[in-house]
Design a protein around this motif. Structure first.
Motif, short mmCIF file in Angstrom:
data_model
loop_
_atom_site.label_atom_id
_atom_site.label_comp_id
_atom_site.label_asym_id
_atom_site.label_seq_id
_atom_site.Cartn_x
_atom_site.Cartn_y
_atom_site.Cartn_z
N ALA A 115 32.71 43.58 48.16
CA ALA A 115 31.64 44.55 47.89
C ALA A 115 31.28 44.51 46.41
N THR A 116 30.00 44.52 46.11
CA THR A 116 29.57 44.42 44.72
C THR A 116 28.08 44.74 44.58
N LYS A 117 27.67 45.08 43.39
CA LYS A 117 26.23 45.14 43.11
C LYS A 117 25.79 43.89 42.34
N ILE A 142 31.13 51.52 44.07
CA ILE A 142 31.72 50.29 44.60
C ILE A 142 33.21 50.49 44.92
N ILE A 154 36.52 44.20 45.48
CA ILE A 154 35.23 44.50 44.86
C ILE A 154 35.08 43.63 43.62
N ASP A 156 33.18 44.26 40.04
CA ASP A 156 32.46 45.31 39.33
C ASP A 156 32.76 45.24 37.84
#
Length: 212
Positions: A115-117, A142, A154, A156
């Motif tokens: 999961a990440t932006k 996150i 993640i 981040d």
């Protein structure tokens, strides 16, 4: 006659630190500049116009020429991959991108979820490690993803590590160090090179004195 410049600036911590650099470089910016809620701020005496934007949007404004210059984190530059020139490492807002997760856990052997932006950076990093992963794009919180079983890890931004610790996560791998950069539109650099070089040199002088 002095050439006018438009600079895209990110809101938040980078804005505050960049503003201080500009002041130390001798630019006369009004006191109300710090607390302004306006999105476009003109400083006629310095022939400067500032566009205040979300960090991820700064390179877009510069690439499309609505801003001659911008100040953007290296994380945004790596993720967005925009057609801009990087003129100067301002060495402000230092942090880094890291892989984190719950302590004592291993990633799933089949298509582990990340999961990440920062999907571009994350996918590129794991590809370099020879790992096939499934990227889950999130825009905020996150740290929640491993806690609720949405993701194995993640990717981040880490500054002090406090947020990870408070959410029971640990750092597994550091990906890349991040600072904020002065970027420029290629066409603007050709058309306004003297003014842009002057601004960059004034900032470079301030940065060199701060970081010695």
């Amino acid at each position: 006659m002095m050439t006018e410049l438009t600079i895209a600036m990110p809101k938040g911590r980078i804005f505050d630190e960049a503003l201080e650099l500009l002041k130390q470089a001798g630019y006369n910016l009004p006191p109300e500049f710090d607390d302004s809620r306006r999105l476009i701020i003109e400083v006629p005496e310095e022939k400067l116009t500032f566009i205040l934007a979300k960090p991820m949007d700064v390179p877009t404004y510069v690439e499309h020429g609505v801003a001659d210059l911008g100040i953007a984190g290296k994380d945004v530059m790596l993720e967005e991959e925009r057609d801009v020139y990087e003129l100067l490492d301002l060495k402000i807002s230092p942090c880094y991108l890291a892989v984190a997760g719950l302590p004592g856990t291993t990633m799933s052997e089949v298509a582990p979820k990340i999961a990440t932006k920062y999907p571009t950076i994350a996918s590129g990093y794991f590809r370099e490690q020879g790992e096939q992963v499934e990227i889950i794009k999130l825009n905020g919180s996150i740290e929640l993803a491993p806690m609720i079983g949405l993701a194995d890890r993640i990717v981040d931004i880490v500054s002090t590590g406090r947020t990870l610790k408070e959410n029971g996560l640990v750092e597994y791998e550091k990906i890349v160090g991040i600072t904020s950069r002065l970027i420029v539109n290629p066409v603007s650099y050709r058309m306004k090179d003297e003014r842009i070089d002057e601004l960059a040199e004034r900032l470079r002088d301030v940065v060199s004195r701060i970081t010695v």
